[in-house]
Design a protein around this motif. Structure first.
Motif, PDB file in Angstrom:
ATOM      1  N   SER A   1       0.835  -1.199   0.000  1.00  0.00           N
ATOM      2  CA  SER A   1       0.000   0.000   0.000  1.00  0.00           C
ATOM      3  C   SER A   1       0.874   1.255   0.000  1.00  0.00           C
ATOM      4  O   SER A   1       0.530   2.240  -0.643  1.00  0.00           O
ATOM      5  CB  SER A   1      -0.963  -0.001   1.185  1.00  0.00           C
ATOM      6  OG  SER A   1      -0.276   0.255   2.385  1.00  0.00           O
TER       7      SER A   1
ATOM      8  N   ARG B   1       2.128   1.961  -3.477  1.00  0.00           N
ATOM      9  CA  ARG B   1       1.097   2.459  -4.367  1.00  0.00           C
ATOM     10  C   ARG B   1       0.753   3.903  -4.037  1.00  0.00           C
ATOM     11  O   ARG B   1       0.699   4.753  -4.889  1.00  0.00           O
ATOM     12  CB  ARG B   1      -0.156   1.580  -4.204  1.00  0.00           C
ATOM     13  CG  ARG B   1      -1.054   1.606  -5.392  1.00  0.00           C
ATOM     14  CD  ARG B   1      -0.461   0.785  -6.512  1.00  0.00           C
ATOM     15  NE  ARG B   1      -1.070   1.134  -7.769  1.00  0.00           N
ATOM     16  CZ  ARG B   1      -0.704   0.597  -8.909  1.00  0.00           C
ATOM     17  NH1 ARG B   1       0.260  -0.294  -8.942  1.00  0.00           N
ATOM     18  NH2 ARG B   1      -1.300   0.951 -10.013  1.00  0.00           N
ATOM     19  N   GLU B   2       0.475   4.165  -2.802  1.00  0.00           N
ATOM     20  CA  GLU B   2      -0.103   5.451  -2.414  1.00  0.00           C
ATOM     21  C   GLU B   2       0.191   5.682  -0.942  1.00  0.00           C
ATOM     22  O   GLU B   2      -0.490   5.144  -0.085  1.00  0.00           O
ATOM     23  CB  GLU B   2      -1.624   5.385  -2.612  1.00  0.00           C
ATOM     24  CG  GLU B   2      -2.171   6.271  -3.687  1.00  0.00           C
ATOM     25  CD  GLU B   2      -1.804   7.714  -3.500  1.00  0.00           C
ATOM     26  OE1 GLU B   2      -1.609   8.167  -2.352  1.00  0.00           O
ATOM     27  OE2 GLU B   2      -1.684   8.406  -4.514  1.00  0.00           O
TER      28      GLU B   2
ATOM     29  N   ASN C   1      -0.110   8.317   1.057  1.00  0.00           N
ATOM     30  CA  ASN C   1      -1.142   8.997   1.844  1.00  0.00           C
ATOM     31  C   ASN C   1      -2.296   8.072   2.185  1.00  0.00           C
ATOM     32  O   ASN C   1      -2.828   8.109   3.290  1.00  0.00           O
ATOM     33  CB  ASN C   1      -1.707  10.169   1.048  1.00  0.00           C
ATOM     34  CG  ASN C   1      -0.948  11.439   1.324  1.00  0.00           C
ATOM     35  OD1 ASN C   1      -0.207  11.503   2.304  1.00  0.00           O
ATOM     36  ND2 ASN C   1      -1.108  12.420   0.475  1.00  0.00           N
ATOM     37  N   THR C   2      -2.687   7.240   1.220  1.00  0.00           N
ATOM     38  CA  THR C   2      -3.794   6.319   1.464  1.00  0.00           C
ATOM     39  C   THR C   2      -3.388   5.310   2.532  1.00  0.00           C
ATOM     40  O   THR C   2      -4.184   4.979   3.410  1.00  0.00           O
ATOM     41  CB  THR C   2      -4.183   5.597   0.164  1.00  0.00           C
ATOM     42  OG1 THR C   2      -4.193   6.551  -0.881  1.00  0.00           O
ATOM     43  CG2 THR C   2      -5.533   4.946   0.281  1.00  0.00           C
ATOM     44  N   ALA C   3      -2.158   4.836   2.460  1.00  0.00           N
ATOM     45  CA  ALA C   3      -1.669   3.894   3.462  1.00  0.00           C
ATOM     46  C   ALA C   3      -1.776   4.504   4.856  1.00  0.00           C
ATOM     47  O   ALA C   3      -2.231   3.851   5.800  1.00  0.00           O
ATOM     48  CB  ALA C   3      -0.229   3.501   3.156  1.00  0.00           C
ATOM     49  N   SER C   4      -1.413   5.783   4.974  1.00  0.00           N
ATOM     50  CA  SER C   4      -1.461   6.375   6.313  1.00  0.00           C
ATOM     51  C   SER C   4      -2.886   6.631   6.769  1.00  0.00           C
ATOM     52  O   SER C   4      -3.158   6.566   7.970  1.00  0.00           O
ATOM     53  CB  SER C   4      -0.610   7.638   6.376  1.00  0.00           C
ATOM     54  OG  SER C   4      -1.152   8.619   5.541  1.00  0.00           O
ATOM     55  N   THR C   5      -3.831   6.870   5.839  1.00  0.00           N
ATOM     56  CA  THR C   5      -5.221   7.031   6.284  1.00  0.00           C
ATOM     57  C   THR C   5      -5.840   5.687   6.666  1.00  0.00           C
ATOM     58  O   THR C   5      -6.956   5.638   7.159  1.00  0.00           O
ATOM     59  CB  THR C   5      -6.136   7.697   5.234  1.00  0.00           C
ATOM     60  OG1 THR C   5      -6.093   6.926   4.046  1.00  0.00           O
ATOM     61  CG2 THR C   5      -5.726   9.105   4.935  1.00  0.00           C
ATOM     62  N   LEU C   6      -5.105   4.588   6.436  1.00  0.00           N
ATOM     63  CA  LEU C   6      -5.565   3.280   6.922  1.00  0.00           C
ATOM     64  C   LEU C   6      -4.804   2.885   8.187  1.00  0.00           C
ATOM     65  O   LEU C   6      -4.948   1.771   8.681  1.00  0.00           O
ATOM     66  CB  LEU C   6      -5.383   2.227   5.835  1.00  0.00           C
ATOM     67  CG  LEU C   6      -6.339   2.390   4.646  1.00  0.00           C
ATOM     68  CD1 LEU C   6      -5.865   1.603   3.454  1.00  0.00           C
ATOM     69  CD2 LEU C   6      -7.750   1.981   5.032  1.00  0.00           C
TER      70      LEU C   6
END
Lengths: 256, 316
Positions: B190, B193-194, B196-201
């Motif tokens: 993750s 790939r992305e 920021n998205t990883a950190s929002t998870l």
């Protein structure tokens, strides 16, 4: 009803552009609250501030009366806040089930060493992650996608995958950024049903959406932004007839 | 049966079994020697694959970590007379700590700062090996590094050492496969790939990148330890930037999407030069042409090429 989230005098600049200006609002626990406004009104900026991807210039964000804006962005999901993105952020390098399993990250704790050595504690946790991921896929009616790859499914389903990933983290507050963008009428109907289902879990929903009909139908409270400022707030009926809102949406001559 | 073969444990055992079988077939010390070096390269590139293919970071310092592992165990066992069993953890520990210190500031940043920082580190380490004459012997190196003794058996020939090295290769493969298939592996993918998205998870992205970088340095120093006690002589030339670049190339040529890609690339690029010697002076030219063709025709790497057997059969 208690409030779960509120902001106090929140302000954010991007250079000379004022994206969020002195914004204060409350979100009640268990409600569906919508944030609307024309393009560039600061809706997505507001979501990025809440989810910690941006830091405010001044003002506060409080979640259950605790400061949120001082937290690191990766700590925020651990507090029970999940979000989706306007421009679909699913992981194309993973299967659909793995994408949903990422939603369980905050509920698991095995470190790199117990993973590497395949310890029993880790194996049990991994099984639990998979079971819960399947449970939420069934809940959101996407269990038919098990074992499929993202590129094999249409855009609409990918959006549901992203929402399911957020729901799988069992959040208390979920932020949906334009979930209906790019969907047709039938697809929007399926989405609406899903949103009601999430609300029945007791989850608070904060939604940014352009589809005014959808917003008017589902939300209990609407906050209207224009150039980063709050111009109206209240239940759909009141907001719909608010002069300032009509002026922003239809042009000032209609407000007379 | 099929499920049994799918587990990380059986894949590792299977790899080890194939290697030992290959050794008993070859029975030629020169070729077995090449396969020992292949094993060491694999240990480094599996770590590099976790870092490059999964975490999306490039390190140009793997040769330095390899060298730090080798020199530390070499110096501790010859100059200070420590037993190998004590020198081993110390050499890993030193390398891992240096990687940690380099990683802390650079992995907080996004982008390819790690490549730059490790490039610098590689040069510094190379200079230290050359200039710290009293310990390293400078450019001419030092020798007489003792052989490993395990359960009373001295690993004094290539066959014994082969089994030892490939047992460790299998173990590293086991660890890497487990990481890849776990929640940590998903988190790494993750990030790639992305971020920021990883950190929002909920993924602490800088910490996870640092962890994987340190692990890859640990694998490299493990290979360095094996190298020192096999060759028993160390000189700085082996641990230059050239070798770091070769390791990165192995992973890229094999395919970054998958750890089996790194393994394929390492096998091809380790064995290829040995068999190109047949062409005498033209070997480097042909090697270059082969590398270029792979990158032009198959930029995603060698791994996963489907040989159209069916089509061949239908045509004939």
């Amino acid at each position: 009803m208690e409030r779960i989230l509120n902001t106090e005098n929140l302000t954010k600049h991007f250079g000379g552009l004022l994206a969020i200006s002195n914004l204060s609002f409350d979100v009640m626990q268990g409600s569906i609250t919508a944030i609307i406004g024309p393009n560039g009104a600061g809706k997505t900026t507001l979501f990025n501030l809440i989810s910690g991807l941006l830091k405010p210039d001044s003002g506060k964000i409080l979640y259950k009366e605790k400061r949120l804006d001082t937290k690191k962005h990766w700590e925020i999901p651990h507090m029970g806040i999940a979000r989706t993105f306007q421009n679909l952020r699913v992981f194309a390098n993973m299967t659909i089930t793995e994408n949903i399993m990422m939603g369980r990250y905050t509920h698991s704790s095995s470190g790199i060493f117990s993973c590497a050595l395949n310890l029993k504690r880790y194996r049990n946790e991994e099984r639990d992650i998979r079971e819960r991921a399947h449970y939420w896929m069934e809940f959101m009616n996407i269990d038919s996608l098990k074992g499929k790859k993202l590129k094999e499914i249409p855009f609409e389903k990918q959006r549901l995958v992203e929402i399911t990933r957020a729901v799988a983290s069992e959040p208390e507050l979920i932020l949906l950024d334009e979930p209906a963008a790019g969907l047709n009428v039938t697809e929007t109907k399926t989405l609406t049903d899903s949103i009601y289902k999430i609300r029945e879990l007791g989850t608070t929903i904060l939604i940014v959406e352009h589809d005014i009909d959808l917003v008017m139908e589902i939300s209990e409270r609407i906050i209207v932004l224009n150039f980063g400022e709050k111009i109206a707030e209240g239940p759909p009926k009141i907001v719909r007839n608010d002069e300032k809102v009509i002026a922003v949406y239809l042009g000032s001559e209609f407000a007379e | 049966m099929k499920k049994l073969l799918k587990s990380s444990f059986s894949k590792s055992i299977f790899t080890f079994a194939i290697a030992v079988l290959l050794m008993t077939i070859i029975r030629n010390p020169y070729h077995v020697g090449i396969l020992i070096f292949l094993g060491m390269n694999l240990i480094i590139t599996m770590g590099l694959s976790l870092l490059m293919g999964y975490a999306g970071q490039i390190s140009l310092g793997q040769a330095a970590f390899f060298g730090l592992g080798a020199y530390t165990t070499g110096i501790l066992t010859t100059k200070l007379g420590l037993p190998i069993i004590t020198a081993f953890p110390l050499s890993i520990l030193l390398t891992v700590s240096i990687a940690f210190l380099v990683g802390i500031p650079t992995l907080r940043l996004r982008g390819h700062y790690l490549a730059m920082a490790t490039l610098g580190l590689g040069e510094i380490v190379h200079i230290v090996f050359n200039e710290l004459l009293s310990l390293t012997g400078g450019p001419s190196g030092f020798g007489n590094i003792p052989l490993i003794k395990i359960f009373g058996i001295e690993l004094d020939n290539d066959y014994k050492y082969f089994v030892f090295v490939w047992a460790i290769v299998a173990f590293i493969l086991f660890l890497s496969l487990n990481i890849i298939n776990s929640r940590m592996g998903r988190a790494l993918k993750s990030i790639h790939r992305e971020e920021n998205t990883a950190s929002t998870l909920g993924v602490n992205t800088s910490r996870l990148k640092l962890t994987i970088f340190v692990i890859s340095a640990g694998f490299a120093s493990m290979a360095g330890f094996l190298y020192a006690h096999y060759v028993t002589f160390l000189s700085p030339g082996t641990f230059s930037l050239r070798f770091s670049i070769l390791l990165v190339t192995m992973v890229a040529v094999g395919g970054m999407e998958n750890i089996w890609g790194a393994i394929t690339g390492t096998v091809v690029l380790t064995l290829l030069p040995e068999y190109l010697r047949f062409f005498k002076d033209f070997d480097i030219l042909i090697y270059g042409i082969i590398l270029m063709s792979i990158m032009i025709l198959r930029p995603e790497g060698l791994y996963g090429i489907k040989i159209p057997l069916k089509r061949l059969r239908n045509n004939s």
